[in-house]
Write a protein that holds these residues in place. Structure first.
Motif, mmCIF file in Angstrom:
data_model
loop_
_atom_site.group_PDB
_atom_site.id
_atom_site.type_symbol
_atom_site.label_atom_id
_atom_site.label_comp_id
_atom_site.label_asym_id
_atom_site.label_seq_id
_atom_site.Cartn_x
_atom_site.Cartn_y
_atom_site.Cartn_z
ATOM 1 N N SER A 172 0.948 -1.155 -0.348
ATOM 2 C CA SER A 172 -0.209 -0.452 0.043
ATOM 3 C C SER A 172 0.637 1.201 -0.047
ATOM 4 O O SER A 172 0.278 2.237 0.635
ATOM 5 N N THR A 173 2.577 0.810 -0.536
ATOM 6 C CA THR A 173 2.687 2.136 0.057
ATOM 7 C C THR A 173 2.511 2.677 -1.417
ATOM 8 O O THR A 173 2.136 2.578 -2.522
ATOM 9 N N VAL A 174 3.012 4.399 -0.742
ATOM 10 C CA VAL A 174 2.903 5.314 -2.693
ATOM 11 C C VAL A 174 3.552 6.222 -3.057
ATOM 12 O O VAL A 174 4.997 6.187 -2.164
ATOM 13 N N ALA A 175 4.230 6.007 -4.256
ATOM 14 C CA ALA A 175 5.553 6.859 -4.998
ATOM 15 C C ALA A 175 6.124 7.751 -4.445
ATOM 16 O O ALA A 175 4.730 8.916 -4.178
ATOM 17 N N PHE A 176 6.690 8.457 -5.366
ATOM 18 C CA PHE A 176 7.015 9.760 -4.836
ATOM 19 C C PHE A 176 6.035 10.466 -5.376
ATOM 20 O O PHE A 176 5.623 10.405 -6.617
ATOM 21 N N GLY A 177 5.425 11.396 -5.078
ATOM 22 C CA GLY A 177 4.054 12.567 -5.774
ATOM 23 C C GLY A 177 3.219 12.859 -5.192
ATOM 24 O O GLY A 177 3.770 12.271 -3.836
ATOM 25 N N SER A 178 1.820 13.472 -5.121
ATOM 26 C CA SER A 178 1.333 13.801 -4.586
ATOM 27 C C SER A 178 -0.269 14.236 -6.113
ATOM 28 O O SER A 178 -0.270 14.245 -6.839
ATOM 29 N N THR A 179 -1.154 13.311 -5.403
ATOM 30 C CA THR A 179 -2.800 13.348 -6.381
ATOM 31 C C THR A 179 -3.186 15.014 -5.982
ATOM 32 O O THR A 179 -3.983 14.696 -5.947
ATOM 33 N N HIS A 180 -2.581 15.127 -4.166
ATOM 34 C CA HIS A 180 -3.455 16.948 -4.073
ATOM 35 C C HIS A 180 -3.770 18.053 -4.445
ATOM 36 O O HIS A 180 -1.842 17.746 -5.283
ATOM 37 N N ASP A 181 -4.589 18.870 -5.035
ATOM 38 C CA ASP A 181 -4.195 20.258 -5.313
ATOM 39 C C ASP A 181 -2.782 20.497 -4.134
ATOM 40 O O ASP A 181 -3.175 21.831 -3.586
ATOM 41 N N ILE A 182 -1.563 20.805 -4.585
ATOM 42 C CA ILE A 182 -0.674 21.643 -4.108
ATOM 43 C C ILE A 182 -0.891 23.054 -4.479
ATOM 44 O O ILE A 182 0.103 23.440 -3.749
ATOM 45 N N GLN A 183 -1.186 23.790 -5.180
ATOM 46 C CA GLN A 183 -0.996 25.099 -5.541
ATOM 47 C C GLN A 183 -2.242 26.108 -4.780
ATOM 48 O O GLN A 183 -2.417 27.044 -4.366
ATOM 49 N N HIS A 184 -3.190 24.662 -3.489
ATOM 50 C CA HIS A 184 -3.894 25.760 -3.089
ATOM 51 C C HIS A 184 -3.287 26.762 -2.086
ATOM 52 O O HIS A 184 -2.521 26.108 -1.292
ATOM 53 N N PRO A 185 -3.788 27.144 -1.958
ATOM 54 C CA PRO A 185 -3.042 28.778 -0.808
ATOM 55 C C PRO A 185 -3.172 27.774 0.674
ATOM 56 O O PRO A 185 -4.920 27.066 1.159
ATOM 57 N N GLY A 186 -2.347 27.354 1.223
ATOM 58 C CA GLY A 186 -2.356 27.146 2.803
ATOM 59 C C GLY A 186 -2.238 26.082 2.994
ATOM 60 O O GLY A 186 -2.121 25.220 3.806
ATOM 61 N N THR A 187 -1.786 25.273 1.549
ATOM 62 C CA THR A 187 -1.223 23.480 1.394
ATOM 63 C C THR A 187 0.418 23.382 2.263
ATOM 64 O O THR A 187 1.041 24.748 1.836
ATOM 65 N N VAL A 188 0.615 22.733 3.014
ATOM 66 C CA VAL A 188 1.362 22.280 3.288
ATOM 67 C C VAL A 188 3.003 21.259 2.872
ATOM 68 O O VAL A 188 1.998 20.774 2.572
ATOM 69 N N ILE A 189 4.222 22.145 2.523
ATOM 70 C CA ILE A 189 4.571 21.282 1.686
ATOM 71 C C ILE A 189 5.895 21.138 2.340
ATOM 72 O O ILE A 189 6.530 22.026 3.102
ATOM 73 N N PHE A 190 6.316 19.616 2.105
ATOM 74 C CA PHE A 190 7.640 19.415 3.093
ATOM 75 C C PHE A 190 8.500 19.387 1.796
ATOM 76 O O PHE A 190 8.642 18.526 0.900
ATOM 77 N N ALA A 191 9.795 19.919 1.983
ATOM 78 C CA ALA A 191 10.525 19.850 1.325
ATOM 79 C C ALA A 191 12.195 18.661 1.623
ATOM 80 O O ALA A 191 12.335 19.848 2.535
ATOM 81 N N SER A 192 12.523 18.764 0.722
ATOM 82 C CA SER A 192 13.636 18.145 1.258
ATOM 83 C C SER A 192 15.046 18.816 0.871
ATOM 84 O O SER A 192 14.929 20.168 0.508
#
Length: 260
Positions: free
Chosen positions: A96-116
């Motif tokens: 059930s692991t998910v590959a890198f990336g996201s299907t969420h809309d990360i452009q929405h204001p207030g979205t928390v983004i973890f940057a390496s």
């Protein structure tokens, strides 16, 4: 001759069946037409007899079309397709692991983004920003100001080993966060690490119950007397566990765990 007669009989039967089916369909359409014209509850069926009935069929069919063809992975509520797929795979004991990336809309204001980041940012470079401190229990005798936004959730000593609790307690102290004891009670191993602790009171009230299983004010005061115990957490329910919930086998309850 017998074969020819059999073919003729088959053709006659098929022809009769076809006429019967056409007749039944025609009769059904006539009955539906009369019913639709005479009824006064549905304007669509009255204005468009028989044909208007397809509207309800397509409306019902649209549920399945949206689910399998048109809806995006994150559109549906309360559980979208991505969440359901994860649950299905986990229930079947599949990966059930998910590959890198996201299907969420990360452009929405207030979205928390973890940057390496390959290296820890330096303070003089302006790369760090401390989260705002929040006081918990400002009106109490001993308010608590946690030093970290991320903390260690509840895991009982009865479910973990001694090295695990010691490692978590020491890690929490070094990280400046708190450690939740879990519903199994407060053990000397939790105190040994020197970190801030949150004592969890579970549905069974382990660690703060009397000999009859009732909540004990005396035991509560004993736990609260430890300087490291900063807060109490009341666990309202067992959570998403099947059957009777989390059960500690009797063979695992040794003298030390029973005392805790």
């Amino acid at each position: 001759m017998e074969t020819t007669a059999w073919y003729l009989a088959a053709l006659e039967f098929m022809a009769a069946s076809f006429v019967l089916v056409v007749g039944l369909v025609t009769l059904t359409v006539i009955v539906m037409y009369v019913v639709d014209v005479r009824q006064t509850k549905h304007a669509i069926r009255r204005n468009y007899p028989v044909i208007g009935r397809f509207r309800y069929f397509f409306e019902h069919l649209g549920t399945f079309l949206r689910q399998y063809f048109f809806a995006m992975d994150r559109e549906e509520l309360p559980f979208n397709r991505a969440e359901r797929s994860w649950v299905y795979r986990a229930a079947k004991n599949l990966d059930s692991t998910v590959a890198f990336g996201s299907t969420h809309d990360i452009q929405h204001p207030g979205t928390v983004i973890f940057a390496s980041c390959p290296f820890p940012p330096l303070e003089e470079s302006g790369g760090t920003e401390s989260p705002p401190l929040r006081t918990i229990g400002a009106d109490t005798e001993h308010p608590y100001i946690p030093g970290s936004f991320f903390n260690i959730s509840g895991m009982s000593y009865g479910a973990l080993s001694k090295p695990a609790i010691v490692a978590l307690a020491n890690g929490a102290r070094k990280a400046g966060c708190w450690l939740n004891t879990g519903e199994g009670g407060l053990s000397p191993l939790h105190l040994k690490g020197g970190c801030d602790l949150v004592f969890q009171i579970g549905t069974a009230k382990y660690g703060v119950r009397d000999e009859h299983g009732r909540l004990s004010d005396r035991r509560l005061r004993e736990v609260a007397a430890h300087e490291q115990v900063r807060m109490f957490e009341i666990k309202l329910s067992q959570g998403a566990k099947p059957g009777k919930g989390g059960i500690l086998p009797g063979t695992k309850v040794n003298e030390e765990i029973a005392r805790i």
